[in-house]
Design a protein around this motif. Structure first.
Motif, PDB file in Angstrom:
ATOM      1  N   GLY A  27     -43.624   2.183  18.964  1.00  0.00           N
ATOM      2  CA  GLY A  27     -43.295   3.836  18.772  1.00  0.00           C
ATOM      3  C   GLY A  27     -42.109   4.166  20.029  1.00  0.00           C
ATOM      4  N   PHE A  28     -42.367   3.692  20.912  1.00  0.00           N
ATOM      5  CA  PHE A  28     -41.496   3.920  21.967  1.00  0.00           C
ATOM      6  C   PHE A  28     -40.095   3.262  21.638  1.00  0.00           C
ATOM      7  N   ALA A  29     -40.199   1.950  21.081  1.00  0.00           N
ATOM      8  CA  ALA A  29     -39.055   1.351  20.648  1.00  0.00           C
ATOM      9  C   ALA A  29     -38.212   1.970  19.621  1.00  0.00           C
ATOM     10  N   ILE A  30     -38.851   2.562  18.797  1.00  0.00           N
ATOM     11  CA  ILE A  30     -38.065   3.366  17.619  1.00  0.00           C
ATOM     12  C   ILE A  30     -37.545   4.665  18.177  1.00  0.00           C
ATOM     13  N   GLY A  31     -38.303   5.305  18.985  1.00  0.00           N
ATOM     14  CA  GLY A  31     -37.276   6.706  19.590  1.00  0.00           C
ATOM     15  C   GLY A  31     -36.522   5.952  20.648  1.00  0.00           C
ATOM     16  N   PHE A  32     -36.480   5.035  21.316  1.00  0.00           N
ATOM     17  CA  PHE A  32     -35.561   4.629  22.328  1.00  0.00           C
ATOM     18  C   PHE A  32     -34.380   4.201  21.356  1.00  0.00           C
ATOM     19  N   VAL A  33     -34.508   3.279  20.451  1.00  0.00           N
ATOM     20  CA  VAL A  33     -33.303   3.046  19.589  1.00  0.00           C
ATOM     21  C   VAL A  33     -32.464   3.972  18.890  1.00  0.00           C
ATOM     22  N   TRP A  34     -33.189   4.802  18.422  1.00  0.00           N
ATOM     23  CA  TRP A  34     -32.819   6.190  17.666  1.00  0.00           C
ATOM     24  C   TRP A  34     -31.795   6.978  18.620  1.00  0.00           C
ATOM     25  N   ILE A  35     -32.386   7.101  19.893  1.00  0.00           N
ATOM     26  CA  ILE A  35     -31.591   8.039  20.839  1.00  0.00           C
ATOM     27  C   ILE A  35     -30.595   7.101  21.221  1.00  0.00           C
ATOM     28  N   HIS A  36     -30.593   5.960  21.480  1.00  0.00           N
ATOM     29  CA  HIS A  36     -29.649   5.173  22.296  1.00  0.00           C
ATOM     30  C   HIS A  36     -28.662   5.022  21.165  1.00  0.00           C
ATOM     31  N   GLU A  37     -28.777   4.817  19.941  1.00  0.00           N
ATOM     32  CA  GLU A  37     -27.801   4.564  18.943  1.00  0.00           C
ATOM     33  C   GLU A  37     -26.803   5.785  18.650  1.00  0.00           C
ATOM     34  N   ARG A  38     -27.381   6.992  18.924  1.00  0.00           N
ATOM     35  CA  ARG A  38     -26.800   8.098  19.031  1.00  0.00           C
ATOM     36  C   ARG A  38     -26.014   8.508  20.342  1.00  0.00           C
ATOM     37  N   ALA A  39     -26.355   8.175  21.431  1.00  0.00           N
ATOM     38  CA  ALA A  39     -25.817   8.450  22.669  1.00  0.00           C
ATOM     39  C   ALA A  39     -24.784   7.326  22.966  1.00  0.00           C
ATOM     40  N   MET A  40     -24.983   6.192  22.743  1.00  0.00           N
ATOM     41  CA  MET A  40     -24.332   5.097  23.191  1.00  0.00           C
ATOM     42  C   MET A  40     -22.737   5.230  22.696  1.00  0.00           C
ATOM     43  N   PRO A  41     -22.533   5.385  21.347  1.00  0.00           N
ATOM     44  CA  PRO A  41     -20.916   5.367  21.075  1.00  0.00           C
ATOM     45  C   PRO A  41     -20.314   6.480  21.544  1.00  0.00           C
ATOM     46  N   HIS A  42     -21.147   7.648  21.977  1.00  0.00           N
ATOM     47  CA  HIS A  42     -20.093   8.822  22.525  1.00  0.00           C
ATOM     48  C   HIS A  42     -19.827   8.285  24.154  1.00  0.00           C
ATOM     49  N   TRP A  43     -20.850   7.759  24.786  1.00  0.00           N
ATOM     50  CA  TRP A  43     -20.329   7.213  25.968  1.00  0.00           C
ATOM     51  C   TRP A  43     -19.281   6.180  26.062  1.00  0.00           C
ATOM     52  N   LEU A  44     -19.494   5.346  24.941  1.00  0.00           N
ATOM     53  CA  LEU A  44     -18.494   4.214  25.041  1.00  0.00           C
ATOM     54  C   LEU A  44     -17.006   4.760  24.858  1.00  0.00           C
ATOM     55  N   MET A  45     -16.958   5.664  23.999  1.00  0.00           N
ATOM     56  CA  MET A  45     -15.583   6.609  23.790  1.00  0.00           C
ATOM     57  C   MET A  45     -15.237   6.977  24.968  1.00  0.00           C
ATOM     58  N   ARG A  46     -15.975   7.435  25.860  1.00  0.00           N
ATOM     59  CA  ARG A  46     -15.394   7.980  27.150  1.00  0.00           C
ATOM     60  C   ARG A  46     -14.977   6.970  28.085  1.00  0.00           C
ATOM     61  N   ARG A  47     -15.563   5.687  28.053  1.00  0.00           N
ATOM     62  CA  ARG A  47     -15.530   4.731  28.905  1.00  0.00           C
ATOM     63  C   ARG A  47     -14.332   3.821  28.412  1.00  0.00           C
ATOM     64  N   ALA A  48     -14.117   3.667  27.279  1.00  0.00           N
ATOM     65  CA  ALA A  48     -13.268   2.645  26.480  1.00  0.00           C
ATOM     66  C   ALA A  48     -11.958   2.458  27.099  1.00  0.00           C
ATOM     67  N   ASP A  49     -11.264   3.524  27.411  1.00  0.00           N
ATOM     68  CA  ASP A  49      -9.828   3.159  28.154  1.00  0.00           C
ATOM     69  C   ASP A  49     -10.164   2.453  29.590  1.00  0.00           C
ATOM     70  N   ASP A  50     -11.143   2.430  30.321  1.00  0.00           N
ATOM     71  CA  ASP A  50     -10.999   2.048  31.553  1.00  0.00           C
ATOM     72  C   ASP A  50     -12.022   0.808  31.618  1.00  0.00           C
ATOM     73  N   ASN A  51     -12.820   0.457  30.532  1.00  0.00           N
ATOM     74  CA  ASN A  51     -13.908  -0.568  30.598  1.00  0.00           C
ATOM     75  C   ASN A  51     -13.790  -1.493  29.389  1.00  0.00           C
ATOM     76  N   PRO A  52     -13.234  -2.729  29.636  1.00  0.00           N
ATOM     77  CA  PRO A  52     -13.176  -3.529  28.468  1.00  0.00           C
ATOM     78  C   PRO A  52     -14.508  -3.875  27.877  1.00  0.00           C
ATOM     79  N   LEU A  53     -15.567  -3.956  28.403  1.00  0.00           N
ATOM     80  CA  LEU A  53     -16.824  -4.083  27.976  1.00  0.00           C
ATOM     81  C   LEU A  53     -17.276  -2.975  27.214  1.00  0.00           C
TER      82      LEU A  53
END
Length: 162
Positions: A113-139
């Motif tokens: 249950g924790f994993a389902i919630g973690f993945v659900w939240i992470h899959e929504r938060a991570m792309p937004h964070w990546l868009m902010r960091r993509a210019d400075d961070n090749p990873l």
């Protein structure tokens, strides 16, 4: 620089883990425990969950996990969540009265249950964070490309079903 870039990928997962652990402290306080015990409960769970959540983000950036998959992440949390709870119980609780193995077994079941919630939240938060960091961070740029390809694949599949 590579270390900083990896650590930037860890931030969303670490944040999710820290908030989840802090919520446990809030529930402990709500259950009537003194504020000191609630604080210890929160910290003793928030720290390991934040570390494991951050490690997940770093492993995602290295290609160990892929966006949109649950199976490997579920297995990851089947190990990481019980270890985090064991740390918490070792420092705070009394949940080990039945023994360590039954405790870990139960926590492994709860971890899904924790994993389902973690993945659900992470899959929504991570792309937004990546868009902010993509210019400075090749990873971040590379991982964002994986998320975009995954979203395009899902959109194409959805279009074929109509």
């Amino acid at each position: 620089m590579g270390g900083r870039h990896s650590l930037e990928l860890a931030l969303p997962g670490a944040s999710i883990g820290a908030v989840a652990g802090a919520m446990a402290g809030g529930l402990t306080l709500f259950a009537g425990q003194p504020i000191g015990m609630a604080t210890l409960s929160a910290l003793s769970l928030a720290v390991p969950l934040a570390l494991f959540g951050g490690l997940y983000g770093m492993l995602l950036g290295q290609g160990v996990f892929r966006p949109g998959t649950f199976g490997p992440v579920g297995i990851y949390w089947i190990v990481a969540f019980p270890v985090s709870r064991l740390v918490q119980e070792s420092l705070y609780g009394v949940g080990l009265a039945e023994g360590v193995l039954p405790f870990l077994g139960y926590q492994a079941m709860v971890s899904v249950g924790f994993a389902i919630g973690f993945v659900w939240i992470h899959e929504r938060a991570m792309p937004h964070w990546l868009m902010r960091r993509a210019d400075d961070n090749p990873l971040a740029r590379d991982l964002l490309g994986l998320y975009v390809r995954h979203a395009s694949l899902l959109q194409a599949r959805k279009g074929r079903r109509r």
